[in-house]
Design an enzyme around this catalytic site. Structure first.
Site: not given
Ligand SMILES: NC(=O)c1ccc[n+]([C@@H]2O[C@H](COP(=O)([O-])OP(=O)(O)OC[C@H]3O[C@@H](n4cnc5c(N)ncnc54)[C@H](O)[C@@H]3O)[C@@H](O)[C@H]2O)c1
Length: 251
Positions: A38, A155, A159
């Site tokens: 991360d 976003y 995606k």
């Molecule tokens: N939570 C939801 O409802 C949902 C729904 C669909 C998709 N997603 C996807 O699931 C994944 C995880 O999401 P989440 O909800 O657990 O939390 P989140 O989207 O906040 O977590 C993303 C993590 O990625 C890290 N990150 C961001 N940019 C970065 C970079 N440049 N380098 C390294 N790390 C980086 C952040 O520090 C964070 O810990 C993401 O890709 C998100 O888009 C989430």
């Protein structure tokens, strides 16, 4: 009895919170050696040391840092079997009018959600190719298949790009024994941004959202992790280029 992922080496990005953490924990329970990554070094270290995982703090949007991370895994284990690109999200942004989007905001979301998945797949695939085995799993979103609940243009675009990248990598890397698939989660309360989004819906909006889900419940980060482990398994070797919606069914 051996565990299903015994001896498998896994890199999971996005492990400072939410879905990435749930995926890393499921792999560890299933016997894998887990490298958690991360950008948020402090939160990552706390998580990884609590669970006895390796931690790699770097920016997935930077090609050189991605390649260095894979080299470090190679030095420590001489292999990488499974790459899960879960880093991404909305980078603290909220939806707004098209006219207000700045280049910096646009690029921040693309770097985290698309660039990182490509640079890591690029570096990981040469290591996977050496063993004629690899599994790449990208965490896309319902926003990769239709307009986003977040209303964030970048976003949705990022995606959708990740969905396209998944299909292209499947074609390019399949001959080397590497599959590439994506999981498209529905809304999961997994981080401060989604908690804010949930609050903003209000009681009526929350009820409407749940009524539109066939199973009549919100998903959990663990629901997403289970789908990732399915794609990562030995048994999924003839499944590639697929996008699996994990959203409880959606009306
Ligand atoms: N939570 C939801 O409802 C949902 C729904 C669909 C998709 N997603 C996807 O699931 C994944 C995880 O999401 P989440 O909800 O657990 O939390 P989140 O989207 O906040 O977590 C993303 C993590 O990625 C890290 N990150 C961001 N940019 C970065 C970079 N440049 N380098 C390294 N790390 C980086 C952040 O520090 C964070 O810990 C993401 O890709 C998100 O888009 C989430």
């Amino acid at each position: 009895m051996t565990s299903p992922f015994d001896q498998r080496v896994v890199l999971v990005t996005g492990c400072a919170q939410g879905i990435g953490q749930a995926i890393a924990l499921e792999f560890q329970r299933a016997g894998a050696v887990v490298f958690a990554a991360d950008l948020d070094a402090a939160a990552l270290k706390a998580f990884a040391s609590r669970h006895g995982m390796h931690d790699l703090a770097f920016n997935v949007g930077d090609q050189a840092q991605c390649h260095q991370a894979i080299e470090q895994i190679s030095r420590q284990t001489s292999r990488l079997d499974i790459l899960v690109n879960a880093a991404g999200g909305v980078r603290g942004q909220v939806g707004g009018p098209v006219a207000n989007v700045t280049p910096a905001a646009w690029h921040a979301i693309f770097e985290a959600n698309v660039d990182g998945a490509f640079w890591l797949s690029q570096a990981a695939s040469s290591l996977m190719q050496a063993k004629s085995f690899g599994r790449i799993i990208n965490i896309a979103s319902g926003a990769g298949l239709r307009p986003s609940l977040t209303g964030i243009q970048a976003y949705t675009a990022a995606k959708h790009a990740l969905v396209g990248l998944t299909k292209q990598l499947s074609q390019d890397l399949g001959p080397m024994g590497i599959t590439c698939n994506a999981v498209a989660p529905g809304f999961v309360r997994s981080n401060p941004s989604t908690e804010k989004q949930w609050e903003a819906y209000g009681a009526d909006g929350q009820a409407r959202l749940i009524a539109g889900i066939h199973t009549r419940r919100l998903g959990t980060a663990q629901d997403i992790a289970h789908a990732v482990l399915f794609f990562a398994s030995e048994q999924s070797g003839w499944i590639s280029g697929q996008i699996l919606s994990v959203d409880g069914g959606r009306s």
